[in-house]
Design a protein around this motif. Structure first.
Motif, short mmCIF file in Angstrom:
data_model
loop_
_atom_site.label_atom_id
_atom_site.label_comp_id
_atom_site.label_asym_id
_atom_site.label_seq_id
_atom_site.Cartn_x
_atom_site.Cartn_y
_atom_site.Cartn_z
N ARG A 197 24.64 9.80 -61.43
CA ARG A 197 25.20 11.15 -61.43
C ARG A 197 26.66 11.14 -61.90
NH1 ARG A 197 22.24 15.38 -59.08
NH2 ARG A 197 20.06 14.88 -59.56
N ALA A 198 27.42 10.19 -61.37
CA ALA A 198 28.84 10.09 -61.75
C ALA A 198 28.98 9.75 -63.23
CB ALA A 198 29.53 9.02 -60.90
N ALA A 199 28.14 8.82 -63.72
CA ALA A 199 28.20 8.42 -65.12
C ALA A 199 27.87 9.57 -66.05
CB ALA A 199 27.25 7.24 -65.36
N LYS A 200 26.89 10.37 -65.65
CA LYS A 200 26.52 11.55 -66.45
C LYS A 200 27.67 12.57 -66.48
CE LYS A 200 21.45 11.62 -65.99
NZ LYS A 200 20.31 12.33 -65.35
N ASN A 201 28.24 12.80 -65.32
CA ASN A 201 29.34 13.78 -65.23
C ASN A 201 30.55 13.37 -66.05
OD1 ASN A 201 27.90 15.48 -63.54
ND2 ASN A 201 28.68 14.55 -61.65
N ARG A 202 30.82 12.06 -66.09
CA ARG A 202 32.00 11.57 -66.82
C ARG A 202 31.67 11.20 -68.27
NH1 ARG A 202 32.20 10.91 -61.70
NH2 ARG A 202 33.79 10.13 -60.30
N LYS A 203 30.41 11.44 -68.65
CA LYS A 203 29.96 11.14 -70.02
C LYS A 203 30.22 9.67 -70.40
CE LYS A 203 30.31 15.89 -71.71
NZ LYS A 203 29.17 16.21 -70.88
N VAL A 204 29.84 8.78 -69.49
CA VAL A 204 30.01 7.33 -69.70
C VAL A 204 28.94 6.82 -70.68
CG1 VAL A 204 29.71 5.10 -68.51
CG2 VAL A 204 31.14 6.87 -67.50
N ASP A 205 29.28 5.82 -71.48
CA ASP A 205 28.32 5.25 -72.44
C ASP A 205 27.37 4.25 -71.77
OD1 ASP A 205 29.40 6.61 -74.68
OD2 ASP A 205 31.01 5.12 -74.80
N VAL A 206 27.95 3.36 -70.93
CA VAL A 206 27.15 2.29 -70.34
C VAL A 206 27.43 2.16 -68.84
CG1 VAL A 206 26.51 -0.16 -70.44
CG2 VAL A 206 27.28 1.00 -72.52
N LEU A 207 26.36 2.15 -68.06
CA LEU A 207 26.45 1.90 -66.61
C LEU A 207 25.83 0.54 -66.33
CD1 LEU A 207 26.94 2.83 -63.64
CD2 LEU A 207 24.63 3.84 -63.72
N ILE A 208 26.63 -0.38 -65.76
CA ILE A 208 26.12 -1.71 -65.41
C ILE A 208 25.95 -1.78 -63.89
CG2 ILE A 208 26.44 -4.20 -65.63
CD1 ILE A 208 28.44 -3.68 -67.86
N CYS A 209 24.74 -2.07 -63.45
CA CYS A 209 24.40 -2.03 -62.03
C CYS A 209 24.21 -3.42 -61.46
CB CYS A 209 23.12 -1.23 -61.82
SG CYS A 209 23.17 0.44 -62.50
N ASP A 210 24.98 -3.74 -60.43
CA ASP A 210 24.79 -4.99 -59.69
C ASP A 210 23.63 -4.79 -58.72
OD1 ASP A 210 25.18 -7.53 -58.76
OD2 ASP A 210 27.00 -7.08 -57.62
N THR A 211 22.94 -5.89 -58.38
CA THR A 211 21.83 -5.83 -57.42
C THR A 211 21.95 -6.99 -56.44
OG1 THR A 211 20.40 -7.14 -58.88
CG2 THR A 211 20.23 -4.74 -59.06
N ALA A 212 21.22 -6.88 -55.34
CA ALA A 212 21.27 -7.92 -54.31
C ALA A 212 20.60 -9.20 -54.79
CB ALA A 212 20.58 -7.43 -53.03
#
Length: 331
Positions: A197-212
């Protein structure tokens, strides 16, 4: 023209290519000192390419963690090539070995090590066990993408490991990218939802997600990753666009076991092989490719921010045989 000469011409075309090639040479120095020096000793001891030579070469390749199946395939191809070219002595055999290493890695395919990024928001899911350099890889990848002109955001999805969130925040500050996080022990899927949601609102190009990386068994791992996948896919069609598995090259064959587990748990699209500069068994690259049919997309060749490099099988082979290649190519 020998393979070594063709290879040197190909990888020394521009200043940028030369710099990256030198990184592979420096990063593979431990493997080269161990494996390649032994190959040179083997070539010096054997005047003829015979069955005894092949048996000792097999042993050297196994010691470099190339993997049994890959070694058997490589040696069979070498036997055929030696017979086809009517090679009698060991002079120039390193060039033939190098050529076959590249052929086996490519396996007749044009390998795409480029990240599969969308025109709008792209999501990269980073998976792997604790201690393999996953968070560091995320930071370096973020820096790389930012240097390419992309806007990047990080999601602190490893809410189980003490300090994991803080570690990612430090990397975010260092690179200059925002990190979306919740408190330790939070639901990772909820973090992903907030981050998208935050990435969409800020019009980010790439979201990198860490996982457990500390889930106790394969069922837990599969359930957690499946849940994260579902949340991401629901918010963005076709996401995650990449699932990158971080593996520690210094763990050798254990890395293969980890890769198999994660491959069963999620759709791994590429491998990031960390700490390649810290092992004398760099042959694990070939074992992973041959056994799992997953491309190695990046390799860690040092501690520097720009030492995370896209994997290139030709530069990799150059790093393994650098001294011999340069000597032969200059003759």
């Amino acid at each position: 023209m020998s393979f070594f000469k063709k290879l040197k011409e190909k990888i020394t075309g521009s200043n940028e290519t030369v710099t990256v090639t030198e990184k592979f040479k420096d990063g593979l120095s431990k493997t080269r000192q161990s494996f390649t020096s032994k190959v040179n000793d083997l070539v010096a001891r054997f005047r003829e390419v015979d069955e005894d030579f092949f048996e000792e070469l097999e042993e050297l390749l196994l010691q470099a963690d190339v993997g049994v199946e890959t070694v058997m395939e490589l040696v069979d191809q070498l036997r055929w090539e030696v017979q086809r070219k009517n090679i009698k002595n060991t002079e120039g055999i390193q060039s033939v070995i190098s050529e076959k290493l590249v052929d086996i890695y490519k396996d007749g395919e044009e390998l795409d090590t480029e990240l599969n990024l969308d025109n709008e928001l792209s999501v990269i899911l980073m998976v792997g066990v604790n201690g393999v350099g996953k968070t560091t890889t995320i930071g370096k990848l973020a820096a790389r993408l930012k240097a390419e002109g992309k806007t990047v955001m990080l999601a602190a999805g490893d809410t189980f490991r003490a300090g994991a969130i803080d570690q990612l925040v430090v990397w975010g500050e260092r690179v200059g990218v925002e990190v979306i996080r919740q408190s330790e022990g939070s639901d990772p899927a909820a973090v992903m939802y907030d981050a998208i949601r935050a990435a969409k609102n800020r019009k980010v190009d790439v979201l990198i997600c860490d996982t457990a990386g500390r889930l106790q068994n394969k069922v837990n791992l599969m359930n957690e990753l499946e849940k994260v996948h579902r949340v991401i896919g629901k918010e963005i069609e076709g996401a995650p666009h990449e699932v990158l598995l971080a593996l520690d090259a210094t763990t050798g064959q254990n890395a293969l076991i980890q890769a198999q587990t994660f491959k069963e748990a999620t759709n791994v699209t590429g491998i990031v092989l960390t700490k390649l500069d810290g092992t004398a068994k760099g042959g694990i690259v070939l074992a992973i490719r041959n056994k799992l049919n997953i491309p190695v997309k990046f390799v860690g060749l040092g501690e520097g921010m720009d030492d995370l490099q896209p994997f290139d099988p030709e530069k990799y082979v150059y790093g393994l045989f650098a001294e011999g290649l340069e000597k032969e190519a200059d003759e």
